[in-house]
Design a protein around this motif. Structure first.
Motif, PDB file in Angstrom:
ATOM      1  N   VAL A   5     -11.983   4.559  -0.634  1.00 14.27           N
ATOM      2  CA  VAL A   5     -10.478   3.607  -1.554  1.00 14.27           C
ATOM      3  C   VAL A   5      -9.536   4.077  -1.830  1.00 14.27           C
ATOM      4  O   VAL A   5      -8.197   3.430  -1.221  1.00 14.27           O
ATOM      5  N   PHE A   6     -10.025   4.645  -2.281  1.00 10.42           N
ATOM      6  CA  PHE A   6      -8.853   5.532  -3.021  1.00 10.42           C
ATOM      7  C   PHE A   6      -8.150   5.989  -1.767  1.00 10.42           C
ATOM      8  O   PHE A   6      -6.451   5.446  -1.579  1.00 10.42           O
ATOM      9  N   TRP A   7      -7.774   6.856  -1.184  1.00 16.26           N
ATOM     10  CA  TRP A   7      -7.017   7.347   0.442  1.00 16.26           C
ATOM     11  C   TRP A   7      -6.758   5.930   1.073  1.00 16.26           C
ATOM     12  O   TRP A   7      -5.595   6.116   1.116  1.00 16.26           O
ATOM     13  N   VAL A  10      -3.992   5.007  -1.131  1.00 15.40           N
ATOM     14  CA  VAL A  10      -2.491   5.556  -0.670  1.00 15.40           C
ATOM     15  C   VAL A  10      -2.055   5.611   0.808  1.00 15.40           C
ATOM     16  O   VAL A  10      -0.403   5.872   0.492  1.00 15.40           O
ATOM     17  N   ARG A  11      -2.582   5.433   1.848  1.00 16.71           N
ATOM     18  CA  ARG A  11      -2.062   5.329   2.994  1.00 16.71           C
ATOM     19  C   ARG A  11      -1.471   3.977   2.952  1.00 16.71           C
ATOM     20  O   ARG A  11       0.197   4.040   2.866  1.00 16.71           O
ATOM     21  N   LEU A  12      -1.726   3.320   1.986  1.00 18.32           N
ATOM     22  CA  LEU A  12      -0.809   1.748   2.619  1.00 18.32           C
ATOM     23  C   LEU A  12      -0.094   1.909   1.253  1.00 18.32           C
ATOM     24  O   LEU A  12       1.518   0.977   2.165  1.00 18.32           O
ATOM     25  N   ALA A  13       0.580   2.655   0.630  1.00 14.63           N
ATOM     26  CA  ALA A  13       1.296   2.364  -0.189  1.00 14.63           C
ATOM     27  C   ALA A  13       2.031   3.611   0.150  1.00 14.63           C
ATOM     28  O   ALA A  13       3.627   3.368  -0.395  1.00 14.63           O
ATOM     29  N   ILE A  14       1.952   4.310   0.691  1.00 20.65           N
ATOM     30  CA  ILE A  14       3.113   5.170   1.883  1.00 20.65           C
ATOM     31  C   ILE A  14       3.839   4.319   3.137  1.00 20.65           C
ATOM     32  O   ILE A  14       4.979   4.408   2.867  1.00 20.65           O
ATOM     33  N   ILE A  36       2.390  -3.854  13.356  1.00 19.54           N
ATOM     34  CA  ILE A  36       0.698  -3.514  13.204  1.00 19.54           C
ATOM     35  C   ILE A  36       0.049  -1.833  13.618  1.00 19.54           C
ATOM     36  O   ILE A  36      -0.633  -1.593  13.345  1.00 19.54           O
ATOM     37  N   LEU A  37       0.763  -1.480  14.777  1.00 16.50           N
ATOM     38  CA  LEU A  37       0.455  -0.428  15.784  1.00 16.50           C
ATOM     39  C   LEU A  37      -0.063   1.043  13.832  1.00 16.50           C
ATOM     40  O   LEU A  37      -1.131   1.249  14.356  1.00 16.50           O
ATOM     41  N   ALA A  38       1.055   0.783  13.294  1.00 15.26           N
ATOM     42  CA  ALA A  38       1.378   2.270  12.156  1.00 15.26           C
ATOM     43  C   ALA A  38      -0.161   1.917  11.074  1.00 15.26           C
ATOM     44  O   ALA A  38      -0.998   2.298  10.806  1.00 15.26           O
ATOM     45  N   ILE A  39       0.179   0.450  10.550  1.00 14.90           N
ATOM     46  CA  ILE A  39      -1.461  -0.166  10.179  1.00 14.90           C
ATOM     47  C   ILE A  39      -2.239   0.110  10.588  1.00 14.90           C
ATOM     48  O   ILE A  39      -3.348   1.034  10.171  1.00 14.90           O
ATOM     49  N   TYR A  40      -2.862   0.000  11.794  1.00 15.54           N
ATOM     50  CA  TYR A  40      -4.110   0.498  12.352  1.00 15.54           C
ATOM     51  C   TYR A  40      -4.161   1.585  11.853  1.00 15.54           C
ATOM     52  O   TYR A  40      -5.086   1.958  11.592  1.00 15.54           O
ATOM     53  N   LEU A  41      -3.239   2.386  13.138  1.00  8.48           N
ATOM     54  CA  LEU A  41      -3.585   3.648  13.262  1.00  8.48           C
ATOM     55  C   LEU A  41      -3.252   5.175  11.521  1.00  8.48           C
ATOM     56  O   LEU A  41      -4.121   5.834  12.378  1.00  8.48           O
ATOM     57  N   LEU A  42      -2.369   4.277  11.055  1.00  2.44           N
ATOM     58  CA  LEU A  42      -2.355   5.419  10.211  1.00  2.44           C
ATOM     59  C   LEU A  42      -3.497   4.442   8.357  1.00  2.44           C
ATOM     60  O   LEU A  42      -3.731   5.263   7.579  1.00  2.44           O
ATOM     61  N   VAL A  43      -4.120   3.552   8.934  1.00  2.02           N
ATOM     62  CA  VAL A  43      -4.939   3.060   6.967  1.00  2.02           C
ATOM     63  C   VAL A  43      -5.628   2.360   7.736  1.00  2.02           C
ATOM     64  O   VAL A  43      -7.185   2.930   7.321  1.00  2.02           O
ATOM     65  N   ILE A  44      -6.188   1.450   8.741  1.00  4.24           N
ATOM     66  CA  ILE A  44      -7.082   1.024   9.044  1.00  4.24           C
ATOM     67  C   ILE A  44      -8.261   2.112  10.054  1.00  4.24           C
ATOM     68  O   ILE A  44      -9.774   2.338   9.567  1.00  4.24           O
ATOM     69  N   TYR A  45      -7.809   2.817  10.873  1.00  2.00           N
ATOM     70  CA  TYR A  45      -8.060   3.431  11.743  1.00  2.00           C
ATOM     71  C   TYR A  45      -9.246   4.941  10.473  1.00  2.00           C
ATOM     72  O   TYR A  45     -10.192   5.139  10.689  1.00  2.00           O
ATOM     73  N   PRO A  46      -8.323   5.462   9.823  1.00  2.00           N
ATOM     74  CA  PRO A  46      -8.720   6.791   8.773  1.00  2.00           C
ATOM     75  C   PRO A  46      -9.981   6.129   8.270  1.00  2.00           C
ATOM     76  O   PRO A  46     -10.917   6.814   7.930  1.00  2.00           O
TER      77      PRO A  46
END
Ligand code: SF4
Length: 103
Positions: A5-7, A10-14, A36-46
């Protein structure tokens, strides 16, 4: 679990401020697609990937220890609520003394 949850936060905050800044440089219709692509690749997928690894690591504890059948055990966080500790395959915080069946 808290680490995941923390990370994610952090990713969302960036990512969110980055997307807001980006919106002033590119056309709006492309910005939505990139967002949409950035949120999926940088937040949801990780996050999903980290959660799957967490589930794999904790599978033995959740399914094969004394704690797994105890009412004080929280399987979602692999945590003993009574002792505030994380049991492992080799470590039962109460050593069986406080075990109580699930209701
Ligand atoms: S009380 Fe004991 S058996 Fe129950 S979850 Fe905690 S450590 Fe495990």
């Amino acid at each position: 679990m808290g680490e995941i949850v923390f990370w994610t936060l952090v990713r969302l905050a960036i990512v969110i401020p980055g997307l807001i800044i980006l919106s002033s440089y590119i056309d709006f219709r492309y910005w939505w697609f990139i967002s949409i692509l950035a949120i999926y690749l940088l937040v949801i997928y990780p996050t999903v990937s980290q959660y799957r690894k967490f589930e794999e690591r904790s599978k033995d504890v959740v399914e094969g220890t004394l704690c797994s059948s105890c009412k004080h055990f929280s399987p979602s966080s692999v945590f003993c609520n009574k002792y505030d500790k994380h049991p492992t395959v080799d470590y039962i915080p109460c050593e069986g003394q406080s075990w109580e069946p699930k209701e």
